[in-house]
Design a protein around this motif. Structure first.
Motif, PDB file in Angstrom:
ATOM      1  N   PHE A  15       0.375  -0.587  11.720  1.00  0.00           N
ATOM      2  CA  PHE A  15       0.085  -0.877  10.321  1.00  0.00           C
ATOM      3  C   PHE A  15       1.179  -0.408   9.357  1.00  0.00           C
ATOM      4  O   PHE A  15       1.111  -0.729   8.168  1.00  0.00           O
ATOM      5  N   VAL A  16       2.138   0.364   9.826  1.00  0.00           N
ATOM      6  CA  VAL A  16       3.065   1.065   8.931  1.00  0.00           C
ATOM      7  C   VAL A  16       4.453   0.448   8.975  1.00  0.00           C
ATOM      8  O   VAL A  16       5.014   0.232  10.049  1.00  0.00           O
ATOM      9  N   SER A  64       0.863  -1.176   0.000  1.00  0.00           N
ATOM     10  CA  SER A  64       0.000   0.000   0.000  1.00  0.00           C
ATOM     11  C   SER A  64       0.897   1.223   0.000  1.00  0.00           C
ATOM     12  O   SER A  64       1.747   1.389   0.883  1.00  0.00           O
ATOM     13  N   PHE A  65       0.743   2.073  -1.015  1.00  0.00           N
ATOM     14  CA  PHE A  65       1.540   3.285  -1.166  1.00  0.00           C
ATOM     15  C   PHE A  65       0.649   4.498  -0.886  1.00  0.00           C
ATOM     16  O   PHE A  65      -0.331   4.742  -1.602  1.00  0.00           O
ATOM     17  N   LEU A  66       0.992   5.268   0.139  1.00  0.00           N
ATOM     18  CA  LEU A  66       0.108   6.313   0.638  1.00  0.00           C
ATOM     19  C   LEU A  66       0.845   7.629   0.827  1.00  0.00           C
ATOM     20  O   LEU A  66       2.072   7.678   0.847  1.00  0.00           O
ATOM     21  N   GLY A  74      -2.581  -3.733   3.250  1.00  0.00           N
ATOM     22  CA  GLY A  74      -1.360  -4.017   2.520  1.00  0.00           C
ATOM     23  C   GLY A  74      -0.368  -4.781   3.385  1.00  0.00           C
ATOM     24  O   GLY A  74      -0.212  -4.477   4.570  1.00  0.00           O
ATOM     25  N   ALA A  75       0.309  -5.768   2.801  1.00  0.00           N
ATOM     26  CA  ALA A  75       1.314  -6.515   3.558  1.00  0.00           C
ATOM     27  C   ALA A  75       2.492  -5.623   3.931  1.00  0.00           C
ATOM     28  O   ALA A  75       3.056  -5.743   5.022  1.00  0.00           O
ATOM     29  N   THR A  76       2.864  -4.722   3.024  1.00  0.00           N
ATOM     30  CA  THR A  76       3.889  -3.708   3.301  1.00  0.00           C
ATOM     31  C   THR A  76       3.281  -2.344   3.029  1.00  0.00           C
ATOM     32  O   THR A  76       2.779  -2.098   1.930  1.00  0.00           O
ATOM     33  N   VAL A  77       3.316  -1.470   4.019  1.00  0.00           N
ATOM     34  CA  VAL A  77       2.702  -0.148   3.909  1.00  0.00           C
ATOM     35  C   VAL A  77       3.798   0.906   3.936  1.00  0.00           C
ATOM     36  O   VAL A  77       4.543   1.024   4.920  1.00  0.00           O
ATOM     37  N   ALA A  78       3.907   1.656   2.836  1.00  0.00           N
ATOM     38  CA  ALA A  78       4.924   2.702   2.712  1.00  0.00           C
ATOM     39  C   ALA A  78       4.230   4.043   2.527  1.00  0.00           C
ATOM     40  O   ALA A  78       3.358   4.183   1.665  1.00  0.00           O
ATOM     41  N   ASN A 138       3.376   6.285  13.311  1.00  0.00           N
ATOM     42  CA  ASN A 138       2.051   6.865  13.506  1.00  0.00           C
ATOM     43  C   ASN A 138       1.837   7.975  12.477  1.00  0.00           C
ATOM     44  O   ASN A 138       2.729   8.791  12.256  1.00  0.00           O
ATOM     45  N   VAL A 139       0.665   8.010  11.849  1.00  0.00           N
ATOM     46  CA  VAL A 139       0.441   8.902  10.703  1.00  0.00           C
ATOM     47  C   VAL A 139      -0.917   9.587  10.809  1.00  0.00           C
ATOM     48  O   VAL A 139      -1.890   9.005  11.284  1.00  0.00           O
ATOM     49  N   ASN A 140      -0.973  10.853  10.345  1.00  0.00           N
ATOM     50  CA  ASN A 140      -2.255  11.480  10.074  1.00  0.00           C
ATOM     51  C   ASN A 140      -2.234  12.030   8.652  1.00  0.00           C
ATOM     52  O   ASN A 140      -1.204  12.018   7.981  1.00  0.00           O
ATOM     53  N   TYR A 141      -3.388  12.473   8.188  1.00  0.00           N
ATOM     54  CA  TYR A 141      -3.537  12.856   6.795  1.00  0.00           C
ATOM     55  C   TYR A 141      -4.127  14.257   6.687  1.00  0.00           C
ATOM     56  O   TYR A 141      -4.673  14.799   7.640  1.00  0.00           O
TER      57      TYR A 141
END
Length: 220
Positions: free
Chosen positions: A210-211, A153-155, A183-187, A165-168
């Motif tokens: 998750f990241v 997962s590319f975000l 996603g198995a790998t989250v970037a 830890n992420v916010n958007y």
């Protein structure tokens, strides 16, 4: 203490292989991981299956991947305005799985939650029925929709800490939050990196569990 910060976009996409399934965040131009999209081109991978809200609109978006002919199939809700994709679709060189937007998000959420699928009335009596199991329950017809998963997962995030830890930023959150679970790998590329403990816990949208990889967008 785990630190998931990587040097740049090229490090973030390391391990992507031919034939992988990839989720790409973004809602129109909002939350689009543009540096990651460019870095994937340098890997020379082929035959990707892409799960995204749209198929690009020209410029530095998924149009670059279609232009490089690295996409075998796209699963999306809004392929309109995607000229490069449209040309290849009409020529029969790329596949399309069209999914209503709410159903797309729920299929991703189901994948992240480990569910086997879900029932929805959306699409009953339309072309979306094709190839799907219809179930009659309590006087109403439903379609069984299967979950979606991806190798990557590319975000694009607004802010992250070294733990992941992420916010958007506003509407950039729309698809990214669920894609981070499936996603198995989250970037994730982010506009700002802060020290661990600086983020308001109530403002964290995607928790670090998750990241896998985070990098500062301007570092690429």
């Amino acid at each position: 203490m785990r630190n998931v910060v990587v040097e740049d976009a090229h490090a973030a996409v390391r391990g992507l292989s031919d034939g992988d399934t990839v989720m790409v965040g973004g809602f129109g131009g909002a939350g689009l991981p543009r540096r990651i999209i460019k870095a994937v081109l340098d890997l020379n991978v082929r035959e990707l299956t892409v799960i995204s809200n749209n198929a690009g609109a020209g410029g530095e978006d998924l149009s670059l991947w279609f232009g490089a002919r690295i996409v075998r199939k796209i699963v999306c809700s809004y392929p309109r305005s995607a000229d490069v994709f449209a040309q290849q679709y009409r020529a029969g060189t790329v596949e399309l799985e069209l999914v209503p937007q709410g159903t797309l998000v729920e299929r991703i959420r189901a994948g992240g939650a480990g569910l086997g699928g879900f029932l929805t009335p959306v699409g009953v009596g339309t072309v979306f029925e094709k190839g799907k199991q219809k179930i009659h329950l309590k006087g109403r017809d439903y379609l069984l929709e299967e979950p979606l998963h991806a190798q990557f997962s590319f975000l694009k995030g607004r802010q992250a800490d070294p733990l992941g830890n992420v916010n958007y930023n506003k509407t950039a959150r729309n698809h990214s939050a669920v894609m981070a679970t499936a996603g198995a790998t989250v970037a994730i590329e982010v506009d700002q990196l802060v020290h661990a403990g600086e983020m308001d816990p109530e403002g964290i949208v995607t928790p670090c569990i998750f990241v896998d990889r985070v990098f500062l967008s301007r570092s690429s």
